[in-house]
Design a protein around this motif. Structure first.
Motif, PDB file in Angstrom:
ATOM      1  N   VAL A  32       0.825  -1.210   0.000  1.00  0.00           N
ATOM      2  CA  VAL A  32       0.000   0.000   0.000  1.00  0.00           C
ATOM      3  C   VAL A  32       0.861   1.263   0.000  1.00  0.00           C
ATOM      4  O   VAL A  32       0.616   2.213  -0.730  1.00  0.00           O
ATOM      5  CB  VAL A  32      -0.936   0.003   1.232  1.00  0.00           C
ATOM      6  CG1 VAL A  32      -1.679   1.325   1.329  1.00  0.00           C
ATOM      7  CG2 VAL A  32      -1.916  -1.157   1.153  1.00  0.00           C
ATOM      8  N   MET A  33       1.904   1.261   0.826  1.00  0.00           N
ATOM      9  CA  MET A  33       2.737   2.449   0.974  1.00  0.00           C
ATOM     10  C   MET A  33       3.644   2.673  -0.236  1.00  0.00           C
ATOM     11  O   MET A  33       4.005   3.791  -0.551  1.00  0.00           O
ATOM     12  CB  MET A  33       3.595   2.324   2.238  1.00  0.00           C
ATOM     13  CG  MET A  33       2.790   2.144   3.505  1.00  0.00           C
ATOM     14  SD  MET A  33       1.787   3.569   3.936  1.00  0.00           S
ATOM     15  CE  MET A  33       3.042   4.726   4.456  1.00  0.00           C
ATOM     16  N   GLY A  44       6.044  -7.840  -2.397  1.00  0.00           N
ATOM     17  CA  GLY A  44       5.467  -6.510  -2.550  1.00  0.00           C
ATOM     18  C   GLY A  44       5.556  -6.002  -3.979  1.00  0.00           C
ATOM     19  O   GLY A  44       4.608  -5.388  -4.496  1.00  0.00           O
ATOM     20  N   LEU A  45       6.677  -6.278  -4.656  1.00  0.00           N
ATOM     21  CA  LEU A  45       6.838  -5.870  -6.058  1.00  0.00           C
ATOM     22  C   LEU A  45       5.850  -6.603  -6.961  1.00  0.00           C
ATOM     23  O   LEU A  45       5.229  -6.000  -7.847  1.00  0.00           O
ATOM     24  CB  LEU A  45       8.271  -6.149  -6.515  1.00  0.00           C
ATOM     25  CG  LEU A  45       9.372  -5.289  -5.883  1.00  0.00           C
ATOM     26  CD1 LEU A  45      10.746  -5.813  -6.284  1.00  0.00           C
ATOM     27  CD2 LEU A  45       9.223  -3.825  -6.281  1.00  0.00           C
ATOM     28  N   LEU A  46       5.703  -7.899  -6.750  1.00  0.00           N
ATOM     29  CA  LEU A  46       4.769  -8.687  -7.564  1.00  0.00           C
ATOM     30  C   LEU A  46       3.334  -8.215  -7.350  1.00  0.00           C
ATOM     31  O   LEU A  46       2.549  -8.100  -8.299  1.00  0.00           O
ATOM     32  CB  LEU A  46       4.904 -10.170  -7.224  1.00  0.00           C
ATOM     33  CG  LEU A  46       6.249 -10.818  -7.577  1.00  0.00           C
ATOM     34  CD1 LEU A  46       6.317 -12.240  -7.019  1.00  0.00           C
ATOM     35  CD2 LEU A  46       6.471 -10.837  -9.084  1.00  0.00           C
ATOM     36  N   ASN A  47       2.985  -7.947  -6.093  1.00  0.00           N
ATOM     37  CA  ASN A  47       1.635  -7.456  -5.795  1.00  0.00           C
ATOM     38  C   ASN A  47       1.387  -6.090  -6.426  1.00  0.00           C
ATOM     39  O   ASN A  47       0.280  -5.778  -6.874  1.00  0.00           O
ATOM     40  CB  ASN A  47       1.430  -7.358  -4.279  1.00  0.00           C
ATOM     41  CG  ASN A  47       1.011  -8.679  -3.670  1.00  0.00           C
ATOM     42  OD1 ASN A  47       0.228  -9.417  -4.254  1.00  0.00           O
ATOM     43  ND2 ASN A  47       1.534  -8.989  -2.490  1.00  0.00           N
ATOM     44  N   ARG A  48       2.423  -5.278  -6.478  1.00  0.00           N
ATOM     45  CA  ARG A  48       2.270  -3.906  -6.960  1.00  0.00           C
ATOM     46  C   ARG A  48       2.114  -3.825  -8.476  1.00  0.00           C
ATOM     47  O   ARG A  48       1.294  -3.045  -8.977  1.00  0.00           O
ATOM     48  CB  ARG A  48       3.491  -3.083  -6.531  1.00  0.00           C
ATOM     49  CG  ARG A  48       3.418  -1.594  -6.846  1.00  0.00           C
ATOM     50  CD  ARG A  48       4.673  -0.906  -6.335  1.00  0.00           C
ATOM     51  NE  ARG A  48       4.892  -1.202  -4.929  1.00  0.00           N
ATOM     52  CZ  ARG A  48       6.062  -1.059  -4.309  1.00  0.00           C
ATOM     53  NH1 ARG A  48       7.112  -0.645  -4.974  1.00  0.00           N
ATOM     54  NH2 ARG A  48       6.173  -1.342  -3.020  1.00  0.00           N
ATOM     55  N   CYS A  71       2.606 -18.359  -4.280  1.00  0.00           N
ATOM     56  CA  CYS A  71       1.144 -18.344  -4.439  1.00  0.00           C
ATOM     57  C   CYS A  71       0.440 -17.995  -3.133  1.00  0.00           C
ATOM     58  O   CYS A  71      -0.547 -17.262  -3.128  1.00  0.00           O
ATOM     59  CB  CYS A  71       0.657 -19.696  -4.953  1.00  0.00           C
ATOM     60  SG  CYS A  71       1.041 -20.021  -6.688  1.00  0.00           S
ATOM     61  N   SER A  72       0.934 -18.528  -2.026  1.00  0.00           N
ATOM     62  CA  SER A  72       0.273 -18.315  -0.740  1.00  0.00           C
ATOM     63  C   SER A  72       0.429 -16.882  -0.238  1.00  0.00           C
ATOM     64  O   SER A  72      -0.364 -16.419   0.579  1.00  0.00           O
ATOM     65  CB  SER A  72       0.819 -19.293   0.304  1.00  0.00           C
ATOM     66  OG  SER A  72       2.171 -19.004   0.624  1.00  0.00           O
ATOM     67  N   ARG A  73       1.429 -16.168  -0.747  1.00  0.00           N
ATOM     68  CA  ARG A  73       1.697 -14.824  -0.232  1.00  0.00           C
ATOM     69  C   ARG A  73       1.244 -13.697  -1.165  1.00  0.00           C
ATOM     70  O   ARG A  73       1.271 -12.532  -0.779  1.00  0.00           O
ATOM     71  CB  ARG A  73       3.197 -14.683   0.074  1.00  0.00           C
ATOM     72  CG  ARG A  73       3.650 -15.623   1.179  1.00  0.00           C
ATOM     73  CD  ARG A  73       5.155 -15.629   1.358  1.00  0.00           C
ATOM     74  NE  ARG A  73       5.649 -14.381   1.907  1.00  0.00           N
ATOM     75  CZ  ARG A  73       6.940 -14.139   2.128  1.00  0.00           C
ATOM     76  NH1 ARG A  73       7.840 -15.058   1.821  1.00  0.00           N
ATOM     77  NH2 ARG A  73       7.330 -12.986   2.640  1.00  0.00           N
ATOM     78  N   LEU A  74       0.824 -14.061  -2.367  1.00  0.00           N
ATOM     79  CA  LEU A  74       0.300 -13.044  -3.269  1.00  0.00           C
ATOM     80  C   LEU A  74      -1.171 -12.777  -2.966  1.00  0.00           C
ATOM     81  O   LEU A  74      -1.883 -13.663  -2.496  1.00  0.00           O
ATOM     82  CB  LEU A  74       0.470 -13.484  -4.723  1.00  0.00           C
ATOM     83  CG  LEU A  74       1.900 -13.521  -5.245  1.00  0.00           C
ATOM     84  CD1 LEU A  74       1.944 -14.074  -6.656  1.00  0.00           C
ATOM     85  CD2 LEU A  74       2.531 -12.123  -5.200  1.00  0.00           C
TER      86      LEU A  74
END
Length: 349
Positions: free
Chosen positions: A131-132, A270-274, A297-300
């Protein structure tokens, strides 16, 4: 994507039972959970989270094969689920969902749910980083050094022949500014920050299986080729090594990144999510590679998760360990035949 509004759930919650249809209609479980706890459970059991409302998580239903509409809804407060597809209509409690998807008994399901509560808290730092969007500080690696290494490669027939033996062509040598150190007899691959700043390199001996990275290479803060892949679209293919990423690029998929090892950091997640919404796992076929894929997979969060596969039930052709063992056509087949996270997990049940 069709987002179901909250009105349907508001009607359902007025009923004494969980649902008025489906094979699992019964009195609702009134246990309350934190939304992050339920989201962690959804992701870990392999459901593909594709949207959220103020009251529910929206997924593809694990009980029928429709992957075009997010007809499966899970309450953010109590974990109760229901599929709104008329041909399915499955419904039940959070405990029943875990039991059915993971084939566990009551005790095992409750223990599983409890274990994910602490995990949800541990992943809170990843949520904040996504988010940040804080950008880590990178120390720029000298571009002149990279240029000199590249020029040394162009002069060395031995080094170019090594890349040829790894099925890496001259076009890729230029595109990725690959290099060669005569002093250490190593080929080199530049690594960049997400914004494209050179931050170091990975090296590999051409005479033995020996690796050496530049000092303080920030592997946990970036991923190989992410500065290029993020510009292509919201779909990314994940491999482990820079050589594998180059091979996937050559096969026609420039939207590829490499973890540069068998570990994925919170910053990498965090980069993959972003930057991406669709993720294809193409890690090594050995146990460590498969476990790395499961961890990713479990953390995205809220991603369309796929696993590269050569054919149904077969990860890669002719027992290939990784991309480097495949031809371009075989790589293309594995990417195009990628299966959903739920389907892949069913292979191992």
């Amino acid at each position: 994507m069709v987002i179901l509004n909250d009105y349907v759930w508001s009607i359902r919650r007025k009923e004494e039972g969980m649902a008025i249809r489906g094979n699992y209609a019964r009195k609702i479980d009134s246990t309350h959970y934190a939304p992050a706890h339920i989201k962690s459970i959804i992701k870990t059991i392999g459901l593909e989270l594709v949207g959220e409302t103020s009251n529910d998580f929206l997924c593809y239903c694990p009980f029928h094969s429709n992957r075009h509409t997010s007809s499966f809804s899970v309450s953010r407060e109590i974990g109760a689920f229901i599929c709104f597809n008329p041909s399915c209509g499955e419904s039940g409690t959070l405990v029943e969902l875990v039991k059915r998807v993971l084939h566990k008994n009551d005790f095992e399901a409750l223990r599983f749910i409890s274990s994910k509560e602490s995990e949800a808290l541990e992943n809170f730092d990843e949520l904040l980083s996504g988010v940040m969007e804080d950008k880590p500080d990178f120390i720029e690696f000298p571009q002149e050094t990279l240029n000199n290494l590249h020029n040394d490669l162009i002069k060395s027939e031995e080094a170019k022949q090594y890349f040829h033996s790894r099925k890496i062509d001259l076009q890729s040598i230029t595109h990725f500014s690959l290099g060669y150190s005569p002093k250490q007899n190593m080929v080199t691959v530049p690594v960049h920050s997400p914004d494209g700043t050179p931050v170091g390199l990975v090296g590999r001996s051409i005479s033995e299986k020996k690796f050496k990275n530049s000092t303080n290479l920030p592997r946990s803060k970036t991923m190989f080729n992410i500065h290029r892949a993020k510009k292509i679209g919201d779909h990314v293919i994940i491999v482990e090594s820079s050589f594998d990423a180059i091979r996937v690029h050559q096969a026609g998929f420039p939207n590829v990144v490499a973890t540069l090892g068998g570990h994925i950091s919170s910053e990498n997640i965090g980069l993959l999510n972003r930057y991406f919404n669709k993720v294809t796992i193409m890690t090594d076929s050995d146990l460590a590679g498969r476990e790395l894929g499961v961890t990713i997979c479990s953390r995205l969060k809220n991603k369309d998760l796929l696993w590269a596969s050569y054919s149904y039930g077969k990860i890669y052709p002719h027992d290939a360990k990784d991309v480097g063992d495949m031809t371009d056509e075989e790589i293309k087949t594995c990417v195009k035949n990628a299966v959903s996270n739920i389907e892949y997990r069913s292979w191992n049940e």
